[in-house]
Design a protein around this motif. Structure first.
Motif, PDB file in Angstrom:
ATOM      1  N   ASN A   1     111.918  24.909  48.907  1.00 19.26           N
ATOM      2  CA  ASN A   1     110.698  25.709  48.940  1.00 19.26           C
ATOM      3  C   ASN A   1     110.267  26.093  47.534  1.00 19.26           C
ATOM      4  O   ASN A   1     109.077  26.056  47.192  1.00 19.26           O
ATOM      5  CB  ASN A   1     110.928  26.977  49.761  1.00 19.26           C
ATOM      6  N   THR A   2     111.243  26.475  46.699  1.00 20.78           N
ATOM      7  CA  THR A   2     110.934  26.866  45.324  1.00 20.78           C
ATOM      8  C   THR A   2     110.385  25.688  44.535  1.00 20.78           C
ATOM      9  O   THR A   2     109.436  25.821  43.760  1.00 20.78           O
ATOM     10  CB  THR A   2     112.196  27.417  44.634  1.00 20.78           C
ATOM     11  N   LEU A   3     110.995  24.518  44.737  1.00 24.44           N
ATOM     12  CA  LEU A   3     110.522  23.311  44.042  1.00 24.44           C
ATOM     13  C   LEU A   3     109.101  22.973  44.464  1.00 24.44           C
ATOM     14  O   LEU A   3     108.235  22.668  43.621  1.00 24.44           O
ATOM     15  CB  LEU A   3     111.456  22.140  44.346  1.00 24.44           C
ATOM     16  N   ALA A   4     108.830  23.026  45.769  1.00 25.43           N
ATOM     17  CA  ALA A   4     107.485  22.737  46.265  1.00 25.43           C
ATOM     18  C   ALA A   4     106.480  23.749  45.717  1.00 25.43           C
ATOM     19  O   ALA A   4     105.362  23.391  45.322  1.00 25.43           O
ATOM     20  CB  ALA A   4     107.477  22.766  47.792  1.00 25.43           C
ATOM     21  N   ALA A   5     106.894  25.017  45.664  1.00 29.54           N
ATOM     22  CA  ALA A   5     106.016  26.066  45.139  1.00 29.54           C
ATOM     23  C   ALA A   5     105.716  25.829  43.663  1.00 29.54           C
ATOM     24  O   ALA A   5     104.579  25.984  43.209  1.00 29.54           O
ATOM     25  CB  ALA A   5     106.669  27.431  45.332  1.00 29.54           C
ATOM     26  N   LEU A   6     106.741  25.440  42.908  1.00 25.14           N
ATOM     27  CA  LEU A   6     106.564  25.177  41.476  1.00 25.14           C
ATOM     28  C   LEU A   6     105.582  24.030  41.254  1.00 25.14           C
ATOM     29  O   LEU A   6     104.733  24.076  40.356  1.00 25.14           O
ATOM     30  CB  LEU A   6     107.914  24.853  40.837  1.00 25.14           C
ATOM     31  N   ILE A   7     105.678  23.003  42.088  1.00 31.00           N
ATOM     32  CA  ILE A   7     104.769  21.859  41.980  1.00 31.00           C
ATOM     33  C   ILE A   7     103.335  22.289  42.268  1.00 31.00           C
ATOM     34  O   ILE A   7     102.392  21.936  41.544  1.00 31.00           O
ATOM     35  CB  ILE A   7     105.201  20.734  42.943  1.00 31.00           C
ATOM     36  N   LEU A   8     103.141  23.095  43.309  1.00 32.01           N
ATOM     37  CA  LEU A   8     101.800  23.550  43.670  1.00 32.01           C
ATOM     38  C   LEU A   8     101.204  24.447  42.588  1.00 32.01           C
ATOM     39  O   LEU A   8     100.020  24.331  42.245  1.00 32.01           O
ATOM     40  CB  LEU A   8     101.842  24.289  45.004  1.00 32.01           C
ATOM     41  N   VAL A   9     102.023  25.361  42.057  1.00 29.51           N
ATOM     42  CA  VAL A   9     101.557  26.246  40.986  1.00 29.51           C
ATOM     43  C   VAL A   9     101.160  25.424  39.761  1.00 29.51           C
ATOM     44  O   VAL A   9     100.124  25.666  39.134  1.00 29.51           O
ATOM     45  CB  VAL A   9     102.640  27.276  40.626  1.00 29.51           C
ATOM     46  N   SER A  10     101.995  24.445  39.416  1.00 29.41           N
ATOM     47  CA  SER A  10     101.698  23.588  38.259  1.00 29.41           C
ATOM     48  C   SER A  10     100.405  22.802  38.477  1.00 29.41           C
ATOM     49  O   SER A  10      99.597  22.648  37.563  1.00 29.41           O
ATOM     50  CB  SER A  10     102.862  22.628  38.004  1.00 29.41           C
ATOM     51  N   LEU A  11     100.211  22.307  39.700  1.00 30.43           N
ATOM     52  CA  LEU A  11      98.983  21.585  40.015  1.00 30.43           C
ATOM     53  C   LEU A  11      97.765  22.497  39.889  1.00 30.43           C
ATOM     54  O   LEU A  11      96.713  22.093  39.390  1.00 30.43           O
ATOM     55  CB  LEU A  11      99.057  21.004  41.430  1.00 30.43           C
ATOM     56  N   GLY A  12      97.930  23.733  40.364  1.00 29.14           N
ATOM     57  CA  GLY A  12      96.834  24.688  40.271  1.00 29.14           C
ATOM     58  C   GLY A  12      96.440  24.957  38.828  1.00 29.14           C
ATOM     59  O   GLY A  12      95.245  25.006  38.493  1.00 29.14           O
ATOM     60  N   ILE A  13      97.434  25.124  37.965  1.00 23.60           N
ATOM     61  CA  ILE A  13      97.172  25.355  36.535  1.00 23.60           C
ATOM     62  C   ILE A  13      96.491  24.141  35.926  1.00 23.60           C
ATOM     63  O   ILE A  13      95.540  24.265  35.145  1.00 23.60           O
ATOM     64  CB  ILE A  13      98.489  25.671  35.798  1.00 23.60           C
ATOM     65  N   TYR A  14      96.952  22.958  36.297  1.00 22.79           N
ATOM     66  CA  TYR A  14      96.363  21.717  35.756  1.00 22.79           C
ATOM     67  C   TYR A  14      94.916  21.557  36.197  1.00 22.79           C
ATOM     68  O   TYR A  14      94.049  21.189  35.406  1.00 22.79           O
ATOM     69  CB  TYR A  14      97.179  20.510  36.200  1.00 22.79           C
ATOM     70  N   VAL A  15      94.652  21.842  37.473  1.00 19.37           N
ATOM     71  CA  VAL A  15      93.301  21.669  37.998  1.00 19.37           C
ATOM     72  C   VAL A  15      92.315  22.592  37.271  1.00 19.37           C
ATOM     73  O   VAL A  15      91.215  22.173  36.886  1.00 19.37           O
ATOM     74  CB  VAL A  15      93.271  21.938  39.518  1.00 19.37           C
ATOM     75  N   VAL A  16      92.698  23.844  37.065  1.00 24.18           N
ATOM     76  CA  VAL A  16      91.805  24.786  36.390  1.00 24.18           C
ATOM     77  C   VAL A  16      91.583  24.397  34.934  1.00 24.18           C
ATOM     78  O   VAL A  16      90.472  24.494  34.406  1.00 24.18           O
ATOM     79  CB  VAL A  16      92.361  26.224  36.474  1.00 24.18           C
ATOM     80  N   ASN A  17      92.634  23.917  34.271  1.00 25.41           N
ATOM     81  CA  ASN A  17      92.538  23.615  32.839  1.00 25.41           C
ATOM     82  C   ASN A  17      92.322  22.138  32.543  1.00 25.41           C
ATOM     83  O   ASN A  17      92.203  21.761  31.375  1.00 25.41           O
ATOM     84  CB  ASN A  17      93.816  24.064  32.115  1.00 25.41           C
ATOM     85  N   GLY A  18      92.223  21.307  33.570  1.00 23.55           N
ATOM     86  CA  GLY A  18      92.175  19.879  33.334  1.00 23.55           C
ATOM     87  C   GLY A  18      90.803  19.262  33.321  1.00 23.55           C
ATOM     88  O   GLY A  18      90.662  18.053  33.326  1.00 23.55           O
ATOM     89  N   GLY A  19      89.773  20.123  33.318  1.00 19.72           N
ATOM     90  CA  GLY A  19      88.407  19.590  33.276  1.00 19.72           C
ATOM     91  C   GLY A  19      88.124  18.917  31.952  1.00 19.72           C
ATOM     92  O   GLY A  19      88.726  19.216  30.928  1.00 19.72           O
ATOM     93  N   LYS A  20      87.170  18.008  31.930  1.00 20.46           N
ATOM     94  CA  LYS A  20      86.831  17.282  30.702  1.00 20.46           C
ATOM     95  C   LYS A  20      86.231  18.219  29.659  1.00 20.46           C
ATOM     96  O   LYS A  20      86.414  18.035  28.460  1.00 20.46           O
ATOM     97  CB  LYS A  20      85.840  16.148  31.010  1.00 20.46           C
ATOM     98  N   ALA A  21      85.513  19.199  30.115  1.00 26.15           N
ATOM     99  CA  ALA A  21      84.892  20.134  29.171  1.00 26.15           C
ATOM    100  C   ALA A  21      85.224  21.549  29.571  1.00 26.15           C
ATOM    101  O   ALA A  21      84.943  21.970  30.687  1.00 26.15           O
ATOM    102  CB  ALA A  21      83.370  19.961  29.176  1.00 26.15           C
ATOM    103  N   GLN A  22      85.867  22.278  28.672  1.00 25.51           N
ATOM    104  CA  GLN A  22      86.220  23.647  28.935  1.00 25.51           C
ATOM    105  C   GLN A  22      85.009  24.539  28.687  1.00 25.51           C
ATOM    106  O   GLN A  22      84.252  24.344  27.754  1.00 25.51           O
ATOM    107  CB  GLN A  22      87.384  24.096  28.015  1.00 25.51           C
ATOM    108  N   GLU A  23      84.888  25.552  29.542  1.00 21.99           N
ATOM    109  CA  GLU A  23      83.766  26.464  29.391  1.00 21.99           C
ATOM    110  C   GLU A  23      84.010  27.388  28.206  1.00 21.99           C
ATOM    111  O   GLU A  23      85.134  27.700  27.861  1.00 21.99           O
ATOM    112  CB  GLU A  23      83.611  27.311  30.661  1.00 21.99           C
ATOM    113  N   LYS A  24      82.946  27.834  27.606  1.00 20.88           N
ATOM    114  CA  LYS A  24      83.048  28.782  26.497  1.00 20.88           C
ATOM    115  C   LYS A  24      83.280  30.169  27.081  1.00 20.88           C
ATOM    116  O   LYS A  24      82.785  30.518  28.127  1.00 20.88           O
ATOM    117  CB  LYS A  24      81.777  28.779  25.658  1.00 20.88           C
ATOM    118  N   SER A  25      84.066  30.965  26.326  1.00 22.12           N
ATOM    119  CA  SER A  25      84.334  32.330  26.779  1.00 22.12           C
ATOM    120  C   SER A  25      83.114  33.204  26.535  1.00 22.12           C
ATOM    121  O   SER A  25      82.222  32.837  25.793  1.00 22.12           O
ATOM    122  CB  SER A  25      85.522  32.894  26.014  1.00 22.12           C
TER     123      SER A  25
END
Length: 314
Positions: free
Chosen positions: A290-314
């Motif tokens: 369960n912990t391994l699966a959770a770690l994979i999902l969390v990592s995917l979530g971080i990648y999806v948010v930060n993995g866009g081609k163009a990052q938005e300006k703050s």
């Protein structure tokens, strides 16, 4: 901060956010150990608030003392900063932790941990829809849902279905309100950090910590049950971790969109679970599929948010 360090580089953000999450994750076993060393019952909300207030007041002292030492003069709040310090102390320290600790005493640990995972989602919603620092898009929503799914999986491991959907406003409702105040505080840090991020962090901790100490002591809380010097060493460490983590987090929010930084918050419970396995002997709960699966999902979530081609300006 060294000006040569590019604080918008995703690798730098990932490393510094990882340090913050590791420190916050270490708070889980530290708090449990602290309750044992100070002989605080988990239902003794007043002593818990006094304990938390002391921790945050120490954090404020450490931030300001270090900043003053490096500046070779005592750092006072800048003129006109009183409102910002009060607003952040209320949202980030006082209201968040009063609602969190009272709610947690009336909710199960599983419910509390799952609801706490919503703070990342609330932070992005507030930054996008209320403060309008950035735009809300499908990528951010998908990343939040993936990360939240990971938190649910790791906290439902081994939990029975009995009582799983029994909720109360005083319990789960208060924990949810605490996450909303956390989201507000993240947006306020972004708003004010351009002027005095370190000073803001230190003085809001001192003010918020004093308020929590007053509330806890006023309700009859006590720390008189400390068993030896190790209790105070641990309390000092907890002040240190809050001082370093919140200050670094504020610096990251200053130079980056809120979503890019707060999405790493999903790593907090993961570090908490893993460090609890090391320091509290809870490996049976932590080292599971369960912990391994959770770690994979969390990592995917971080990648999806930060993995866009163009990052938005703050």
């Amino acid at each position: 901060m060294n000006k040569k360090i590019n604080l918008t580089d995703i690798r730098v953000v990932m490393f510094l956010a990882g340090v913050c999450c590791f420190l916050w994750g270490s708070a889980t076993p530290a708090i449990k150990t602290g309750y044992r060393l100070f002989q605080i019952d988990s239902a003794d909300t007043s002593s818990i608030l006094l304990f938390a207030g002391t921790r945050f007041f120490l954090a404020g002292i450490l931030v300001i003392a270090w900043h003053s030492l490096t500046s070779r003069k005592w750092i006072f709040p800048p003129r006109g900063s009183a409102l910002a310090i009060v607003q952040l102390a209320l949202s980030q320290t006082i209201l968040q932790y009063v609602f969190f600790y009272v709610g947690l005493s009336h909710a199960t640990g599983v419910h509390g941990a799952i609801i706490t995972g919503t703070n990342v989602f609330f932070s992005i919603l507030f930054a996008s829809l209320v403060f309008r620092y950035e735009t809300l898009n499908v990528r951010k929503i998908a990343g939040c849902l993936l990360g939240f799914a990971g938190i649910v999986i790791v906290n439902l491991a081994g939990a029975g279905s009995e009582g799983l959907f029994d909720v109360s406003f005083l319990g789960e409702g208060f924990v949810l309100l605490a996450q909303i105040f956390y989201a507000v505080s993240s947006a306020l840090v972004k708003k004010y950090s351009g002027q005095f991020v370190v000073t803001l962090s230190g003085y809001q901790f001192m003010l918020g910590g004093l308020a929590l100490m007053a509330i806890g002591a006023g309700l009859g809380g006590t720390l008189a049950g400390a068993t030896g010097s190790s209790a105070y060493v641990l309390l000092l460490y907890m002040g240190f971790l809050s001082a370093v983590a919140y200050t670094l987090w504020g610096v990251l929010l200053k130079y980056n969109p809120v979503s890019r930084v707060t999405i790493f918050g999903f790593m907090n419970p993961m570090f908490g679970v893993l460090l609890s396995a090391v320091f509290l002997g809870e490996s049976g709960q932590a080292l599971t599929w369960n912990t391994l699966a959770a770690l994979i999902l969390v990592s995917l979530g971080i990648y999806v948010v930060n993995g866009g081609k163009a990052q938005e300006k703050s």
